[in-house]
Design an enzyme around this catalytic site. Structure first.
Site, PDB file in Angstrom:
ATOM      1  N   HIS A 121       0.809  -1.212   0.000  1.00 26.03           N
ATOM      2  CA  HIS A 121       0.000   0.000   0.000  1.00 26.03           C
ATOM      3  C   HIS A 121       0.849   1.271   0.000  1.00 26.03           C
ATOM      4  CE1 HIS A 121       0.789   0.698   4.337  1.00 26.03           C
ATOM      5  NE2 HIS A 121       0.766  -0.615   4.411  1.00 26.03           N
ATOM      6  N   ASP A 122       0.388   2.257  -0.733  1.00 29.46           N
ATOM      7  CA  ASP A 122       0.968   3.600  -0.767  1.00 29.46           C
ATOM      8  C   ASP A 122       2.352   3.660  -1.403  1.00 29.46           C
ATOM      9  OD1 ASP A 122      -1.174   5.104   0.816  1.00 29.46           O
ATOM     10  OD2 ASP A 122      -0.624   3.539   2.240  1.00 29.46           O
ATOM     11  N   GLY A 139       5.149  -0.974   2.752  1.00 26.68           N
ATOM     12  CA  GLY A 139       4.273   0.164   2.508  1.00 26.68           C
ATOM     13  C   GLY A 139       5.025   1.479   2.412  1.00 26.68           C
TER      14      GLY A 139
END
Length: 263
Positions: A121-122, A139
């Site tokens: 994520h991200d 992340g």
């Protein structure tokens, strides 16, 4: 009309360009957008708020856009954005962003994500990034353009990797990597410059020599790094690579800078 195999399940709300090809046993969710000439070969799952650019190919058993492996994720409407001309091989996983990050995960154009690579994520990947088999990004990782991450390498959360860097296979990267840096080691350290990559991408010899000189001065074992950094001014350098390195070092970071091992 898009070419969709009869065994695949495509939500009616999904937006598919007319030239999309979807092979057998794929699943495409209702908030997905597939651009011109996108190919899902077979057994591909694309879910969430995911957009995939033109001519990107995704191979069997890849999972794109499912919720991130983050216990803090609360179902926020975050996204995955994948550019054009990418090759995403078998068993690759790409997760959307979170409210604790950018609310988006981004893969640029012309990237190649080999078997089993993971983009958490991200994460933000620039253009022409290569993740070799089973490379793993934690992340919030940022990867600059033209960077190669070797097989089984793992990059810690929030690490920044500058453009044109080379991460050796099986390296554990816990700190930021300068542009054009070469990184190796189980607990990775900076191990010089990616000179072969620079030559392949057409950098002038004078620019490479200037970067080598700057590298030696910056990462000398004598004195204090901050004092040595103060001796440089990115605006005064004739070498674009030197300017890239200095600007990167002075950028915002939560992980600190990766240095060479002390002799």
């Amino acid at each position: 009309m898009a070419e969709v195999h009869s065994s695949s399940v495509v939500a009616p709300e999904a937006v598919l360009a007319d030239t999309v090809k979807i092979g057998p046993f794929c699943v495409v969710g209702p908030s997905v957008e597939l651009g011109e000439d996108v190919v899902l070969h077979s057994h591909v799952v694309v879910e969430g708020r995911t957009s995939i650019g033109a001519r990107t190919q995704i191979f069997p058993f890849a999972s794109i856009g499912h919720q991130p492996q983050d216990l803090k994720f609360g179902g926020e409407e975050s996204t995955v954005s994948i550019g054009s001309d990418n090759i995403i091989r078998e068993h690759v996983t790409i997760n959307p962003g979170t409210k604790g990050g950018h609310m988006k995960t981004v893969v640029g154009n012309g990237c190649m994500l080999m078997v089993g690579a993971h983009v958490a994520h991200d994460c933000i990947l620039g253009d022409h990034v290569i993740l070799v088999n089973n490379a793993t990004l934690g992340g919030h990782v940022v990867i600059g353009e033209n960077t190669i991450v070797g097989g089984l390498a793992a990059i810690h959360q929030f690490v920044r990797v500058g453009r044109d860097a080379m991460i050796g296979g099986m390296s554990g990267v816990e700190n930021d990597v300068i542009p054009y840096g070469m990184v190796t080691g189980e607990r990775a350290s900076l191990n010089g410059l990616n000179l072969i990559g620079m030559k392949r991408r057409g950098h002038e010899r004078s620019a490479i020599v200037e970067l080598q000189d700057a590298y030696k001065k910056l990462f000398s074992e004598t004195g204090n790094f901050a004092d040595r950094l103060d001796e440089f001014n990115a605006d005064e350098s004739d070498s674009a690579p030197v300017r890239d390195v200095l600007t990167f070092i002075q950028g915002e970071s939560s992980r600190g800078l990766l240095h060479p091992k002390k002799k």
